[in-house]
Write a protein that holds these residues in place. Sequence first.
Motif, PDB file in Angstrom:
ATOM      1  N   LEU A  39     -39.340   8.420 -20.335  1.00 58.75           N
ATOM      2  CA  LEU A  39     -39.547   9.247 -19.151  1.00 58.75           C
ATOM      3  C   LEU A  39     -38.920   8.588 -17.923  1.00 58.75           C
ATOM      4  CD1 LEU A  39     -40.970  11.756 -17.874  1.00 58.75           C
ATOM      5  CD2 LEU A  39     -42.925  10.248 -17.478  1.00 58.75           C
ATOM      6  N   TYR A  40     -39.130   7.292 -17.771  1.00 61.09           N
ATOM      7  CA  TYR A  40     -38.532   6.563 -16.650  1.00 61.09           C
ATOM      8  C   TYR A  40     -37.010   6.659 -16.699  1.00 61.09           C
ATOM      9  CZ  TYR A  40     -43.115   4.325 -15.845  1.00 61.09           C
ATOM     10  OH  TYR A  40     -44.436   4.071 -15.577  1.00 61.09           O
ATOM     11  N   GLU A  41     -36.466   6.561 -17.891  1.00 59.95           N
ATOM     12  CA  GLU A  41     -35.014   6.679 -18.037  1.00 59.95           C
ATOM     13  C   GLU A  41     -34.550   8.091 -17.678  1.00 59.95           C
ATOM     14  OE1 GLU A  41     -31.576   6.256 -21.451  1.00 59.95           O
ATOM     15  OE2 GLU A  41     -33.515   5.297 -21.811  1.00 59.95           O
ATOM     16  N   GLN A  42     -35.287   9.111 -18.117  1.00 54.22           N
ATOM     17  CA  GLN A  42     -34.931  10.500 -17.807  1.00 54.22           C
ATOM     18  C   GLN A  42     -34.930  10.757 -16.302  1.00 54.22           C
ATOM     19  OE1 GLN A  42     -37.809  12.803 -19.969  1.00 54.22           O
ATOM     20  NE2 GLN A  42     -36.720  12.601 -21.920  1.00 54.22           N
ATOM     21  N   HIS A  43     -35.804  10.073 -15.589  1.00 54.38           N
ATOM     22  CA  HIS A  43     -35.881  10.222 -14.138  1.00 54.38           C
ATOM     23  C   HIS A  43     -34.891   9.318 -13.406  1.00 54.38           C
ATOM     24  CE1 HIS A  43     -39.250  13.010 -13.388  1.00 54.38           C
ATOM     25  NE2 HIS A  43     -39.602  12.653 -14.616  1.00 54.38           N
ATOM     26  N   GLY A  44     -34.078   8.597 -14.150  1.00 52.25           N
ATOM     27  CA  GLY A  44     -33.045   7.769 -13.543  1.00 52.25           C
ATOM     28  C   GLY A  44     -33.554   6.484 -12.932  1.00 52.25           C
ATOM     29  N   LEU A  45     -34.754   6.063 -13.318  1.00 50.71           N
ATOM     30  CA  LEU A  45     -35.312   4.850 -12.740  1.00 50.71           C
ATOM     31  C   LEU A  45     -34.664   3.595 -13.299  1.00 50.71           C
ATOM     32  CD1 LEU A  45     -39.082   5.834 -12.647  1.00 50.71           C
ATOM     33  CD2 LEU A  45     -37.372   6.034 -10.842  1.00 50.71           C
ATOM     34  N   LEU A  46     -34.120   3.685 -14.494  1.00 54.09           N
ATOM     35  CA  LEU A  46     -33.350   2.586 -15.067  1.00 54.09           C
ATOM     36  C   LEU A  46     -32.424   3.155 -16.135  1.00 54.09           C
ATOM     37  CD1 LEU A  46     -35.296   0.376 -17.553  1.00 54.09           C
ATOM     38  CD2 LEU A  46     -36.277   2.436 -16.651  1.00 54.09           C
ATOM     39  N   THR A  47     -31.348   2.441 -16.374  1.00 53.74           N
ATOM     40  CA  THR A  47     -30.359   2.854 -17.360  1.00 53.74           C
ATOM     41  C   THR A  47     -30.034   1.653 -18.227  1.00 53.74           C
ATOM     42  OG1 THR A  47     -29.429   4.392 -15.744  1.00 53.74           O
ATOM     43  CG2 THR A  47     -28.084   3.899 -17.673  1.00 53.74           C
ATOM     44  N   PRO A  48     -30.620   1.593 -19.406  1.00 48.39           N
ATOM     45  CA  PRO A  48     -30.358   0.448 -20.273  1.00 48.39           C
ATOM     46  C   PRO A  48     -28.935   0.497 -20.843  1.00 48.39           C
ATOM     47  CG  PRO A  48     -31.637   2.084 -21.452  1.00 48.39           C
ATOM     48  CD  PRO A  48     -31.525   2.567 -20.030  1.00 48.39           C
ATOM     49  N   ALA A  49     -28.471  -0.655 -21.255  1.00 47.36           N
ATOM     50  CA  ALA A  49     -27.184  -0.718 -21.945  1.00 47.36           C
ATOM     51  C   ALA A  49     -27.350  -0.029 -23.296  1.00 47.36           C
ATOM     52  CB  ALA A  49     -26.768  -2.176 -22.136  1.00 47.36           C
ATOM     53  N   ALA A  64     -37.623  -6.551 -15.306  1.00 43.24           N
ATOM     54  CA  ALA A  64     -38.103  -6.787 -13.940  1.00 43.24           C
ATOM     55  C   ALA A  64     -38.264  -5.459 -13.200  1.00 43.24           C
ATOM     56  CB  ALA A  64     -37.153  -7.708 -13.190  1.00 43.24           C
ATOM     57  N   VAL A  65     -37.307  -4.550 -13.378  1.00 46.61           N
ATOM     58  CA  VAL A  65     -37.407  -3.226 -12.762  1.00 46.61           C
ATOM     59  C   VAL A  65     -38.613  -2.487 -13.335  1.00 46.61           C
ATOM     60  CG1 VAL A  65     -36.280  -0.970 -12.515  1.00 46.61           C
ATOM     61  CG2 VAL A  65     -34.951  -3.057 -12.212  1.00 46.61           C
ATOM     62  N   LEU A  66     -38.806  -2.573 -14.645  1.00 42.29           N
ATOM     63  CA  LEU A  66     -39.969  -1.929 -15.275  1.00 42.29           C
ATOM     64  C   LEU A  66     -41.275  -2.450 -14.699  1.00 42.29           C
ATOM     65  CD1 LEU A  66     -39.014  -1.661 -19.042  1.00 42.29           C
ATOM     66  CD2 LEU A  66     -39.590   0.207 -17.492  1.00 42.29           C
ATOM     67  N   GLN A  67     -41.323  -3.736 -14.442  1.00 39.45           N
ATOM     68  CA  GLN A  67     -42.529  -4.325 -13.849  1.00 39.45           C
ATOM     69  C   GLN A  67     -42.785  -3.718 -12.469  1.00 39.45           C
ATOM     70  OE1 GLN A  67     -42.323  -8.599 -13.065  1.00 39.45           O
ATOM     71  NE2 GLN A  67     -44.411  -8.786 -13.829  1.00 39.45           N
ATOM     72  N   LEU A  79     -42.969   9.552  -9.528  1.00 42.91           N
ATOM     73  CA  LEU A  79     -41.677   9.049 -10.009  1.00 42.91           C
ATOM     74  C   LEU A  79     -40.530   9.290  -9.031  1.00 42.91           C
ATOM     75  CD1 LEU A  79     -41.863   9.861 -13.831  1.00 42.91           C
ATOM     76  CD2 LEU A  79     -42.431   7.745 -12.625  1.00 42.91           C
ATOM     77  N   SER A  80     -40.540  10.412  -8.325  1.00 38.57           N
ATOM     78  CA  SER A  80     -39.495  10.669  -7.324  1.00 38.57           C
ATOM     79  C   SER A  80     -39.566   9.643  -6.198  1.00 38.57           C
ATOM     80  CB  SER A  80     -39.631  12.077  -6.745  1.00 38.57           C
ATOM     81  OG  SER A  80     -39.418  13.037  -7.741  1.00 38.57           O
ATOM     82  N   ALA A  81     -40.768   9.342  -5.767  1.00 39.25           N
ATOM     83  CA  ALA A  81     -40.940   8.343  -4.709  1.00 39.25           C
ATOM     84  C   ALA A  81     -40.561   6.955  -5.213  1.00 39.25           C
ATOM     85  CB  ALA A  81     -42.374   8.356  -4.192  1.00 39.25           C
ATOM     86  N   ILE A  82     -40.886   6.650  -6.470  1.00 40.31           N
ATOM     87  CA  ILE A  82     -40.502   5.354  -7.046  1.00 40.31           C
ATOM     88  C   ILE A  82     -38.989   5.222  -7.052  1.00 40.31           C
ATOM     89  CG2 ILE A  82     -40.439   3.985  -9.169  1.00 40.31           C
ATOM     90  CD1 ILE A  82     -43.294   5.005  -9.742  1.00 40.31           C
ATOM     91  N   ALA A  83     -38.293   6.289  -7.431  1.00 36.48           N
ATOM     92  CA  ALA A  83     -36.824   6.251  -7.439  1.00 36.48           C
ATOM     93  C   ALA A  83     -36.294   5.935  -6.047  1.00 36.48           C
ATOM     94  CB  ALA A  83     -36.258   7.582  -7.936  1.00 36.48           C
ATOM     95  N   ARG A  84     -36.861   6.569  -5.036  1.00 40.19           N
ATOM     96  CA  ARG A  84     -36.412   6.341  -3.657  1.00 40.19           C
ATOM     97  C   ARG A  84     -36.748   4.922  -3.192  1.00 40.19           C
ATOM     98  NH1 ARG A  84     -32.718   6.688  -0.129  1.00 40.19           N
ATOM     99  NH2 ARG A  84     -33.401   7.139   1.980  1.00 40.19           N
ATOM    100  N   LEU A  86     -37.058   2.241  -5.083  1.00 42.19           N
ATOM    101  CA  LEU A  86     -36.133   1.319  -5.756  1.00 42.19           C
ATOM    102  C   LEU A  86     -34.754   1.349  -5.101  1.00 42.19           C
ATOM    103  CD1 LEU A  86     -37.045   1.934  -9.513  1.00 42.19           C
ATOM    104  CD2 LEU A  86     -37.739   0.007  -8.063  1.00 42.19           C
ATOM    105  N   GLU A  87     -34.312   2.560  -4.748  1.00 37.94           N
ATOM    106  CA  GLU A  87     -33.019   2.699  -4.074  1.00 37.94           C
ATOM    107  C   GLU A  87     -33.019   1.975  -2.736  1.00 37.94           C
ATOM    108  OE1 GLU A  87     -30.559   6.276  -1.887  1.00 37.94           O
ATOM    109  OE2 GLU A  87     -31.753   6.787  -3.647  1.00 37.94           O
ATOM    110  N   LEU A  88     -34.077   2.155  -1.962  1.00 44.75           N
ATOM    111  CA  LEU A  88     -34.170   1.493  -0.659  1.00 44.75           C
ATOM    112  C   LEU A  88     -34.286  -0.020  -0.797  1.00 44.75           C
ATOM    113  CD1 LEU A  88     -36.513   4.009   1.179  1.00 44.75           C
ATOM    114  CD2 LEU A  88     -34.092   3.580   1.658  1.00 44.75           C
ATOM    115  N   GLU A  89     -35.016  -0.487  -1.815  1.00 39.85           N
ATOM    116  CA  GLU A  89     -35.119  -1.929  -2.038  1.00 39.85           C
ATOM    117  C   GLU A  89     -33.760  -2.516  -2.410  1.00 39.85           C
ATOM    118  OE1 GLU A  89     -39.808  -2.300  -3.385  1.00 39.85           O
ATOM    119  OE2 GLU A  89     -38.276  -2.248  -4.943  1.00 39.85           O
ATOM    120  N   ASP A  90     -32.995  -1.797  -3.232  1.00 40.09           N
ATOM    121  CA  ASP A  90     -31.648  -2.271  -3.582  1.00 40.09           C
ATOM    122  C   ASP A  90     -30.743  -2.312  -2.352  1.00 40.09           C
ATOM    123  OD1 ASP A  90     -32.291  -2.610  -6.242  1.00 40.09           O
ATOM    124  OD2 ASP A  90     -31.353  -0.735  -6.903  1.00 40.09           O
ATOM    125  N   THR A  91     -30.812  -1.268  -1.539  1.00 35.19           N
ATOM    126  CA  THR A  91     -30.013  -1.224  -0.310  1.00 35.19           C
ATOM    127  C   THR A  91     -30.406  -2.365   0.615  1.00 35.19           C
ATOM    128  OG1 THR A  91     -29.754   1.177  -0.461  1.00 35.19           O
ATOM    129  CG2 THR A  91     -29.427   0.179   1.711  1.00 35.19           C
TER     130      THR A  91
END
Length: 113
Positions: A39-49, A64-67, A79-84, A86-91
């Motif tokens: 589900l997390y992958e479907q929402h774009g929260l992480l993309t494994p190799a 680490a991202v999963l944690q 999940l939408s807020a989590i995605a945002r 994570l994006e802001l933390e990366d930025t």
Amino acid sequence: MPHPETTPQEPHLPAGSRGVYSISVAAELAGISVQTLRLYEQHGLLTPARSPGGTRRYSGDDLAVLQRITALADEGVNLSAIARILELEDTNTDLRAHNDRLEEDNQRLRGGN
């Protein structure tokens, strides 16, 4: 002293970005179900190799991202807020690194004062 199996600097452990963990192992290590991980992958929260055969391979960085995702979800963040977040933390991380480089360049140009 950290346990040797969890110390990322140990030479026998894979690089943090190298996908080595199967989906079931990653889910177990993260304390979530395989379905939740998908589900997390479907929402774009992480993309494994992916292996040449298409099998998901999660890295230490993915864990680490999963944690972080799990901590936010446990706090009731959707999940939408989590995605945002994570994006802001990366930025923010990128901006801090860029700022550090600029400060170093500034110091160098000023003669190290």
